[in-house]
Scaffold this motif. Structure first.
Motif, PDB file in Angstrom:
ATOM      1  N   TYR A  78     -74.713  50.362  12.232  1.00 35.94           N
ATOM      2  CA  TYR A  78     -74.627  49.492  11.063  1.00 35.94           C
ATOM      3  C   TYR A  78     -73.228  49.656  10.464  1.00 35.94           C
ATOM      4  N   VAL A  79     -72.629  48.542  10.096  1.00 37.52           N
ATOM      5  CA  VAL A  79     -71.263  48.542   9.570  1.00 37.52           C
ATOM      6  C   VAL A  79     -71.281  48.325   8.066  1.00 37.52           C
ATOM      7  N   LEU A  80     -70.538  49.157   7.358  1.00 40.05           N
ATOM      8  CA  LEU A  80     -70.360  49.005   5.918  1.00 40.05           C
ATOM      9  C   LEU A  80     -68.876  48.774   5.655  1.00 40.05           C
ATOM     10  N   GLU A  81     -68.560  47.571   5.173  1.00 38.44           N
ATOM     11  CA  GLU A  81     -67.182  47.251   4.792  1.00 38.44           C
ATOM     12  C   GLU A  81     -67.126  47.168   3.265  1.00 38.44           C
ATOM     13  N   PHE A  82     -66.756  48.268   2.658  1.00 40.22           N
ATOM     14  CA  PHE A  82     -66.750  48.373   1.201  1.00 40.22           C
ATOM     15  C   PHE A  82     -65.411  47.868   0.674  1.00 40.22           C
ATOM     16  N   THR A  83     -65.447  46.918  -0.254  1.00 41.08           N
ATOM     17  CA  THR A  83     -64.225  46.307  -0.789  1.00 41.08           C
ATOM     18  C   THR A  83     -64.056  46.541  -2.281  1.00 41.08           C
ATOM     19  N   GLY A  84     -64.870  47.427  -2.860  1.00 41.20           N
ATOM     20  CA  GLY A  84     -64.765  47.675  -4.302  1.00 41.20           C
ATOM     21  C   GLY A  84     -63.456  48.327  -4.700  1.00 41.20           C
ATOM     22  N   TYR A  85     -62.974  49.240  -3.889  1.00 37.31           N
ATOM     23  CA  TYR A  85     -61.694  49.914  -4.112  1.00 37.31           C
ATOM     24  C   TYR A  85     -61.348  50.643  -2.820  1.00 37.31           C
ATOM     25  N   GLY A  86     -60.173  51.254  -2.799  1.00 35.17           N
ATOM     26  CA  GLY A  86     -59.742  51.953  -1.598  1.00 35.17           C
ATOM     27  C   GLY A  86     -58.760  53.063  -1.917  1.00 35.17           C
ATOM     28  N   LYS A  87     -57.842  53.263  -1.025  1.00 38.34           N
ATOM     29  CA  LYS A  87     -56.881  54.362  -1.133  1.00 38.34           C
ATOM     30  C   LYS A  87     -56.062  54.296  -2.419  1.00 38.34           C
ATOM     31  N   THR A  88     -55.650  53.091  -2.797  1.00 37.93           N
ATOM     32  CA  THR A  88     -54.775  52.944  -3.960  1.00 37.93           C
ATOM     33  C   THR A  88     -55.408  53.521  -5.223  1.00 37.93           C
ATOM     34  N   SER A 258     -73.694  55.172  13.107  1.00 41.48           N
ATOM     35  CA  SER A 258     -74.631  55.117  14.233  1.00 41.48           C
ATOM     36  C   SER A 258     -75.609  56.280  14.145  1.00 41.48           C
ATOM     37  N   SER A 259     -76.812  56.054  14.660  1.00 40.53           N
ATOM     38  CA  SER A 259     -77.814  57.117  14.727  1.00 40.53           C
ATOM     39  C   SER A 259     -78.864  56.732  15.758  1.00 40.53           C
ATOM     40  N   LYS A 260     -79.723  57.674  16.067  1.00 32.66           N
ATOM     41  CA  LYS A 260     -80.848  57.416  16.964  1.00 32.66           C
ATOM     42  C   LYS A 260     -82.010  56.852  16.138  1.00 32.66           C
ATOM     43  N   HIS A 261     -81.766  55.695  15.558  1.00 31.15           N
ATOM     44  CA  HIS A 261     -82.772  54.992  14.741  1.00 31.15           C
ATOM     45  C   HIS A 261     -83.266  55.855  13.573  1.00 31.15           C
ATOM     46  N   ARG A 262     -82.307  56.410  12.815  1.00 37.69           N
ATOM     47  CA  ARG A 262     -82.649  57.208  11.638  1.00 37.69           C
ATOM     48  C   ARG A 262     -82.371  56.423  10.352  1.00 37.69           C
ATOM     49  N   GLN A 263     -82.936  55.264  10.203  1.00 33.51           N
ATOM     50  CA  GLN A 263     -82.733  54.455   9.003  1.00 33.51           C
ATOM     51  C   GLN A 263     -81.239  54.271   8.722  1.00 33.51           C
ATOM     52  N   THR A 264     -80.530  53.842   9.742  1.00 35.14           N
ATOM     53  CA  THR A 264     -79.076  53.707   9.643  1.00 35.14           C
ATOM     54  C   THR A 264     -78.681  52.733   8.537  1.00 35.14           C
ATOM     55  N   GLU A 265     -79.361  51.603   8.472  1.00 36.34           N
ATOM     56  CA  GLU A 265     -79.029  50.615   7.451  1.00 36.34           C
ATOM     57  C   GLU A 265     -79.319  51.147   6.049  1.00 36.34           C
ATOM     58  N   ARG A 266     -80.392  51.872   5.906  1.00 34.91           N
ATOM     59  CA  ARG A 266     -80.723  52.438   4.599  1.00 34.91           C
ATOM     60  C   ARG A 266     -79.692  53.472   4.173  1.00 34.91           C
ATOM     61  N   PHE A 267     -79.219  54.265   5.128  1.00 28.97           N
ATOM     62  CA  PHE A 267     -78.165  55.228   4.814  1.00 28.97           C
ATOM     63  C   PHE A 267     -76.892  54.500   4.381  1.00 28.97           C
ATOM     64  N   ALA A 268     -76.568  53.392   5.049  1.00 27.55           N
ATOM     65  CA  ALA A 268     -75.380  52.623   4.697  1.00 27.55           C
ATOM     66  C   ALA A 268     -75.496  52.051   3.284  1.00 27.55           C
ATOM     67  N   HIS A 269     -76.660  51.543   2.929  1.00 31.71           N
ATOM     68  CA  HIS A 269     -76.854  51.016   1.572  1.00 31.71           C
ATOM     69  C   HIS A 269     -76.761  52.134   0.532  1.00 31.71           C
ATOM     70  N   THR A 270     -77.286  53.300   0.866  1.00 30.58           N
ATOM     71  CA  THR A 270     -77.168  54.444  -0.051  1.00 30.58           C
ATOM     72  C   THR A 270     -75.718  54.858  -0.210  1.00 30.58           C
ATOM     73  N   LEU A 271     -74.972  54.821   0.879  1.00 35.74           N
ATOM     74  CA  LEU A 271     -73.548  55.151   0.826  1.00 35.74           C
ATOM     75  C   LEU A 271     -72.786  54.142  -0.034  1.00 35.74           C
TER      76      LEU A 271
END
Length: 378
Positions: A78-88, A258-271
């Motif tokens: 699952y891909v998370l592209e966070f655009t709220g802020y970054g390095k700057t 990536s994971s072995k089907h360990r709620q990857t999308e849910r982890f991404a949303h939590t992140l």
């Protein structure tokens, strides 16, 4: 490509001529390559190469494909592209972007599962001959305190921010130790490999529960700084783990999880929610406000004076007197000096703009529906 090949050949020949120039042609040029240019009439379209393979090889290819397909479907990404802020923004708040991102992943896992787990980050040791990587472990005592503080309902924002700063500083010091050859994990692993290869008994430490838990990496992470890539990732290293590749950009953070089907999308949303919550405590990089203060009112002069004395950006660099944006223009005549004597213009950095204060400067500001209450309160 023809021009490139021709230049390479000419360069190589020039080197050999320099080396053997004193031998009167005794040694011929080592490279006698003739560049044959492709005729415009010939087709340069790629052509398929057909191989005649025996059935035995075809069977092995088929079974290899089925085995690989099992590995592919056994994992999810699952891909998370966070655009709220970054390095700057992170750097503006005097924190290491890499340490910040590392702690965000540990906190996300803690929010989801309530456990501090082993987290691995490779650190390049290319400053040494044949140097490759050293292991950095994010799950430190400071990181554990940070996670517990953030999940404590009674903790204040100041407590959370302080724990975040302490954890990032501690993580950065660990990165520096690993970078300068002061890490221990690769050294211990090499000793174990040498002992196993030579059938030498190893100390009980290598079979201890603590060492086993350390090397059971639940969060295997790696940072890729190649700006030409949009995403980068890899699979988990243990059955119950996550493989997380991330890229830190000036205005965003990219995670490939990536994971072995360990709620990857849910982890991404939590992140993602974790990054949002952490960002709320960061000071905005900049927002400009232009004010005009009348010199005849002492209280406004005092506020302006206090602002100028305290002003500085997050690196401690205040405005320079020579900056034309911060210095009022010199009047051209005595009449213009008289007309401008009652005003001073200041550029001010602050997080919000009061509608009431802006309207007091003669600007016609029409508040939005949600802002009417704020205007009445001011």
């Amino acid at each position: 490509s023809d021009i490139f090949a021709d230049n390479v050949v000419q360069f190589a020949q020039s080197i050999t001529r320099t080396i053997y120039s004193n031998h009167d042609g005794m040694f011929p040029s080592i490279i006698q390559a003739e560049v044959k240019r492709e005729s415009s009439s010939n087709s340069v379209i790629p052509k398929k190469l057909s191989f005649e393979l025996p059935q035995k090889i075809l069977d092995k290819i088929y079974f290899a494909e089925t085995a690989l397909s099992d590995q592919i479907v056994a994992s999810e990404t699952y891909v998370l592209e966070f655009t709220g802020y970054g390095k700057t923004l992170i750097v503006k708040n005097k924190m290491s972007p890499d340490s910040f991102v590392q702690l965000s992943m540990q906190l996300a896992h803690y929010r989801l599962y309530g456990k501090i787990v082993s987290q691995y980050e490779p650190v390049l040791t290319k400053g040494f001959y044949h140097g490759r990587t050293e292991a950095m472990r994010t799950a430190t005592e400071k990181a554990a305190t940070f996670c517990k503080t953030w999940m404590n309902p009674s903790a204040t924002d100041e407590n959370k921010l302080e724990s975040l700063r302490e954890a990032t500083v501690y993580h950065s010091s660990g990165i520096k130790d690993a970078l300068t050859g002061k890490g221990i994990e690769r050294h211990l692993f090499a000793l174990k490999c040498i002992a196993d290869k030579n059938k030498i008994a190893t100390p009980d430490f290598f079979s201890s529960k603590s060492y086993g838990k350390l090397n059971h990496t639940i969060l295997s992470t790696s940072n890729c700084g190649n700006p030409s890539l949009r995403l980068f990732g890899f699979g988990p290293v243990v059955q119950d783990g996550f493989g997380i590749g991330y890229i830190i950009r000036d205005d965003g953070l990219q995670y490939s999880i990536s994971s072995k089907h360990r709620q990857t999308e849910r982890f991404a949303h939590t992140l993602k929610q974790t990054l949002i919550d952490m960002g709320k405590l960061l000071q905005p990089s900049s927002s400009l406000k232009v004010e005009c203060s009348i010199t005849g009112k002492p209280e406004m002069n005092k506020a302006t004076s206090e602002y100028l004395e305290a002003y500085s950006d997050t690196y401690g660099e205040g405005p320079q007197p020579s900056d034309p944006l911060l210095s009022p223009p010199k009047p051209a005549s005595s009449s213009s000096r008289a007309s401008a004597a009652g005003f001073a213009r200041v550029l001010r950095k602050q997080t919000s703009i009061s509608l009431m204060r802006l309207s007091s400067f003669g600007e016609n500001i029409t508040p939005r529906v949600g802002d009417k209450k704020e205007l009445e309160e001011d």
